[in-house]
Scaffold this motif. Structure first.
Motif, mmCIF file in Angstrom:
data_model
loop_
_atom_site.group_PDB
_atom_site.id
_atom_site.type_symbol
_atom_site.label_atom_id
_atom_site.label_comp_id
_atom_site.label_asym_id
_atom_site.label_seq_id
_atom_site.Cartn_x
_atom_site.Cartn_y
_atom_site.Cartn_z
ATOM 1 N N GLY A 168 0.809 -1.203 0.000
ATOM 2 C CA GLY A 168 0.000 0.000 0.000
ATOM 3 C C GLY A 168 0.844 1.255 0.000
ATOM 4 O O GLY A 168 1.863 1.331 0.696
ATOM 5 N N TRP A 169 0.430 2.223 -0.827
ATOM 6 C CA TRP A 169 1.021 3.554 -0.842
ATOM 7 C C TRP A 169 -0.127 4.553 -0.769
ATOM 8 O O TRP A 169 -1.057 4.497 -1.583
ATOM 9 N N ARG A 170 -0.080 5.464 0.171
ATOM 10 C CA ARG A 170 -1.185 6.404 0.338
ATOM 11 C C ARG A 170 -1.159 7.469 -0.759
ATOM 12 O O ARG A 170 -0.140 8.101 -1.005
ATOM 13 N N TRP A 171 -2.291 7.629 -1.430
ATOM 14 C CA TRP A 171 -2.457 8.656 -2.454
ATOM 15 C C TRP A 171 -3.444 9.702 -1.949
ATOM 16 O O TRP A 171 -4.477 9.352 -1.374
ATOM 17 N N THR A 245 -3.543 3.957 2.673
ATOM 18 C CA THR A 245 -2.537 3.870 3.724
ATOM 19 C C THR A 245 -1.266 3.254 3.158
ATOM 20 O O THR A 245 -1.318 2.484 2.196
ATOM 21 N N THR A 246 -0.140 3.590 3.751
ATOM 22 C CA THR A 246 1.133 2.994 3.350
ATOM 23 C C THR A 246 1.419 1.806 4.270
ATOM 24 O O THR A 246 1.371 1.940 5.490
ATOM 25 N N THR A 247 1.676 0.656 3.679
ATOM 26 C CA THR A 247 1.880 -0.569 4.443
ATOM 27 C C THR A 247 3.346 -1.000 4.357
ATOM 28 O O THR A 247 4.093 -0.517 3.502
ATOM 29 N N SER A 265 10.107 -4.963 2.660
ATOM 30 C CA SER A 265 9.170 -5.033 1.543
ATOM 31 C C SER A 265 9.604 -6.059 0.498
ATOM 32 O O SER A 265 10.738 -6.027 0.006
#
Length: 340
Positions: A168-171, A245-247, A265
């Motif tokens: 996940g990367w938050r946009w 969300t960033t995971t 990662s």
């Protein structure tokens, strides 16, 4: 006592080289060319963009001798052996087909196309033309991926029963952001979710059952997904992807006698722990490459495959790319249907 095998990867230097052309000088192309020029003997000799100014600026920045406006001139150049399609998702199919028609080998940024049907069209065209075609699923060519494959082939963790992976990367949402436009390949699955799907496919093989729930943006592009898969062998996968969300981007493989755990990662050069009846072992990528520097590995692998006379990757075939996209298509359908 378990002994860890040495990963077998194509060396970054000293092997066959190709002359590369780049279509689409965006962010991923910047990173790809930078690491290829720094860490391999491959050389980019041409770049093309719809904007002459953009291609010229990219060429100057990376020391590329030829810059073209539009892809036609690059594809007509006898100085280009292979084309890297790094344009936005919706341009993968037309640019890949144009490169193939010009007789060029092609590396297509992941995912290979907007859907499985487009990927099949690219695959059929490449096979008919006899040129090499490969999806840029670059994580598959990192040393850690070969190590995992070898461990599984050796039965180091017994029979695989469960796979997990998250990314996940938050946009920040914007209605005008192409990442949220489903008509041109926007949505978290095609951008980030393809990685967990690939990882599950690489470990489990064919998938025969897909269940997905998630959330969508006002544009209907999916922004969160939780996915349960069952393989043809009966093993399971639990995956997630998120643009909210960033995971950590962790992944794991659980078998009947042990497990393989990513401590960083799984997308980038990583650290692993292997737990088995033979004890606990740790492994870390010692190539010196970190983050997107790992993009270099796929370039040298492709050059070696072409030199061997292959027309697709033995590690991640065109059929593999299509199979992952079929699951991705199913996931998106389920999420959008449930969100109606």
């Amino acid at each position: 006592m378990l002994t860890l095998p040495e990963p077998s990867v194509t060396p970054l230097r000293g092997g066959p080289t190709l002359r590369w052309g780049v279509l689409g000088p965006g962010g991923i192309a910047q990173d790809w060319v930078s690491t290829v020029h720094r860490h391999t003997d491959q050389r980019v000799v041409a770049v093309a963009s719809r904007s002459s100014d953009r291609s010229q600026a990219f060429a100057v920045r990376h020391g590329i001798p030829h810059a073209f406006e539009g892809h036609e001139a690059l594809l007509a150049s006898p100085d280009v052996d292979v084309v890297y399609v790094a344009a936005p998702h919706a341009q993968h199919r037309p640019l890949a087909l144009a490169a193939i028609a010009a007789g060029k080998h092609v590396l297509i940024e992941k995912p290979m196309a907007l859907d499985a049907q487009e990927a099949e069209e690219i695959s059929q065209a490449a096979k008919a033309a006899g040129v090499f075609a490969m999806e840029a699923m670059w994580t598959r060519y990192l040393p850690q991926s070969d190590l995992v494959s070898r461990l599984l082939a050796d039965g180091a963790v017994g029979e695989v029963r469960t796979v997990t992976a998250d990314l996940g990367w938050r946009w920040e949402y914007s209605a005008g952001d192409p990442r949220f436009d489903p008509t041109i390949g926007g949505g978290v699955m095609i951008d980030a979710g393809v990685y967990p799907l690939w990882f599950a496919h690489s470990v489990l093989g064919p998938i025969d059952s897909v269940h997905a729930i998630g959330s969508v943006a006002p544009t209907t592009a999916e922004i969160e997904a939780v996915i349960a898969l069952r393989s043809a062998s009966g093993a399971l996968a639990s995956l997630s992807a998120s643009a909210t969300t960033t995971t950590p981007g962790l992944a794991s493989v659980y078998g009947t006698t042990g497990s393989i755990l990513f401590d960083s990662s799984f997308v980038f050069p990583a650290r692993l722990r292997i737990l088995s009846d033979g004890g606990e072992h740790e492994w870390a990528d010692e190539s010196g490459l970190a983050g997107r520097d790992g993009l270099a590995w796929q370039a040298t692998a492709l050059a070696a495959y072409v030199a061997e006379g292959r027309t697709q990757s033995p590690l991640h075939s065109l059929d593999d790319s299509i199979a992952v996209l079929r699951v991705l298509d199913d996931v998106r359908r389920q999420i959008r249907r449930h969100a109606e």
